[in-house]
Design a protein around this motif. Structure first.
Motif, PDB file in Angstrom:
ATOM      1  N   GLN A  75       4.440   6.569  -1.584  1.00 49.03           N
ATOM      2  CA  GLN A  75       3.532   7.499  -0.925  1.00 49.03           C
ATOM      3  C   GLN A  75       4.279   8.233   0.185  1.00 49.03           C
ATOM      4  O   GLN A  75       4.680   7.637   1.177  1.00 49.03           O
ATOM      5  N   ARG A  76       4.453   9.504  -0.013  1.00 52.74           N
ATOM      6  CA  ARG A  76       5.279  10.285   0.913  1.00 52.74           C
ATOM      7  C   ARG A  76       4.728  10.265   2.337  1.00 52.74           C
ATOM      8  O   ARG A  76       5.471  10.340   3.308  1.00 52.74           O
ATOM      9  N   SER A  77       3.414  10.162   2.470  1.00 53.90           N
ATOM     10  CA  SER A  77       2.820  10.178   3.805  1.00 53.90           C
ATOM     11  C   SER A  77       3.169   8.930   4.601  1.00 53.90           C
ATOM     12  O   SER A  77       2.998   8.898   5.817  1.00 53.90           O
ATOM     13  N   ARG A  78       3.688   7.886   3.907  1.00 51.44           N
ATOM     14  CA  ARG A  78       4.019   6.639   4.600  1.00 51.44           C
ATOM     15  C   ARG A  78       5.454   6.222   4.299  1.00 51.44           C
ATOM     16  O   ARG A  78       5.770   5.071   4.134  1.00 51.44           O
ATOM     17  N   ARG A  79       6.331   7.182   4.209  1.00 52.77           N
ATOM     18  CA  ARG A  79       7.712   6.922   3.832  1.00 52.77           C
ATOM     19  C   ARG A  79       8.430   6.087   4.899  1.00 52.77           C
ATOM     20  O   ARG A  79       8.360   6.390   6.087  1.00 52.77           O
TER      21      ARG A  79
ATOM     22  N   ASP B  25       0.821  -1.208   0.000  1.00 55.28           N
ATOM     23  CA  ASP B  25       0.000   0.000   0.000  1.00 55.28           C
ATOM     24  C   ASP B  25       0.853   1.255   0.000  1.00 55.28           C
ATOM     25  O   ASP B  25       0.339   2.362  -0.094  1.00 55.28           O
ATOM     26  N   ARG B  26       2.180   1.074   0.085  1.00 50.05           N
ATOM     27  CA  ARG B  26       3.078   2.221   0.036  1.00 50.05           C
ATOM     28  C   ARG B  26       3.498   2.573  -1.392  1.00 50.05           C
ATOM     29  O   ARG B  26       4.053   3.631  -1.634  1.00 50.05           O
ATOM     30  N   LEU B  27       3.283   1.642  -2.334  1.00 53.26           N
ATOM     31  CA  LEU B  27       3.727   1.856  -3.707  1.00 53.26           C
ATOM     32  C   LEU B  27       2.567   2.203  -4.622  1.00 53.26           C
ATOM     33  O   LEU B  27       1.502   1.591  -4.556  1.00 53.26           O
ATOM     34  N   VAL B  28       2.795   3.171  -5.487  1.00 54.49           N
ATOM     35  CA  VAL B  28       1.859   3.493  -6.561  1.00 54.49           C
ATOM     36  C   VAL B  28       2.604   3.250  -7.873  1.00 54.49           C
ATOM     37  O   VAL B  28       3.713   3.762  -8.069  1.00 54.49           O
TER      38      VAL B  28
END
Length: 263
Positions: free
Chosen positions: A217-221, A182-185
């Motif tokens: 996702q920067r919010s979950r770096r 969920d951290r990768l787009v």
């Protein structure tokens, strides 16, 4: 106009080609131009290994380097095409595989392969002349060129992934799964286009090539040492894909390990 040049181009020509992340919408925006060029492949009865290429690079070259394709073994997945900068002496015998129409209206190789057996574009002078003229007239010299598939990449569907530590790119069979997080787009950009007839006929050997780019996702770096993860496979503190650890036994871990071992 319309001469095939397989000589090594100046680095300045290579480095002015757009990066892949700037080319995501080009095929859609210039669909009429792309379809015209794809029709030329049918008009001139070109080999299936020749296709229209979305022009792009992944990394800049340094003076004295060329980008060359070779193949690595990554059991049980077989041969994996690997593209990396090399000096001409280290690369040995190479053959043009990706071409741009240069400022003189000629077809200039800008990337090479160590794999023999690809189509010889010089054997199709009428096609080369008409292709180069069309590219110049339509003003798409920095958008579309030609690609010759050879070796393992001549068959099946492939996805490109980057290996930034070596300024390199490798191909992975597109049916192999990539890590999910969920951290990768991710986004994919198609990079090679066969003739329209080949696509319409649903040829069972239809080749597809796409580049897969990941952003974090920067919010979950959670980058190593709180660094921003870079796109692609990295080896610092273990094998990762854009900051996400690769699990031993997975396809990407196996291939990345083979690449690392060949360094």
């Amino acid at each position: 106009m319309g001469v095939v040049n397989n000589t090594h181009p100046p680095v300045s020509l290579y480095n002015q080609i757009p990066f892949i992340h700037d080319m995501e919408h080009v095929a859609e925006t210039y669909a009429d131009d792309l379809n015209h060029l794809r029709n030329l492949l049918d008009t001139h009865d070109m080999p299936m290994s020749v296709c229209i290429k979305l022009l792009h690079i992944h990394f800049h070259l340094n003076k004295g380097e060329i980008l060359a394709v070779h193949e690595l073994y990554a059991p049980p997945y077989g041969k994996i095409p690997f593209l990396e900068p090399m000096t001409p002496d280290a690369a040995g015998k190479v053959y043009g595989c990706n071409y741009i129409v240069d400022d003189s209206g000629d077809l200039q190789a800008f990337e090479y392969t160590t794999i023999e057996g690809g189509a010889d574009l010089a054997a199709y002078p009428a096609f080369v002349a008409e292709f180069c003229a069309a590219v110049v007239q339509r003003g798409v010299q920095n958008k579309f060129g030609l690609a010759i598939n050879s070796g393992a990449a001549e068959h099946g569907s492939w996805m490109e992934l980057d290996f930034p530590e070596r300024r390199a790119t490798f191909l992975l069979p597109s049916h192999l799964p990539l890590p999910q997080s969920d951290r990768l787009v991710s986004r994919t950009t198609k990079t090679k286009f066969p003739s329209l007839k080949t696509e319409r006929d649903g040829n069972k050997d239809l080749k597809t090539h796409v580049h897969v780019e990941h952003s974090y996702q920067r919010s979950r770096r959670i980058g190593v040492d709180d660094e921003e993860p870079v796109d692609g496979v990295t080896t610092k503190n273990g094998l990762h894909l854009t900051g996400v650890p690769l699990q031993p036994g997975t396809a990407l871990y196996t291939v990345a390990s083979a690449i690392s071992a060949a360094a």
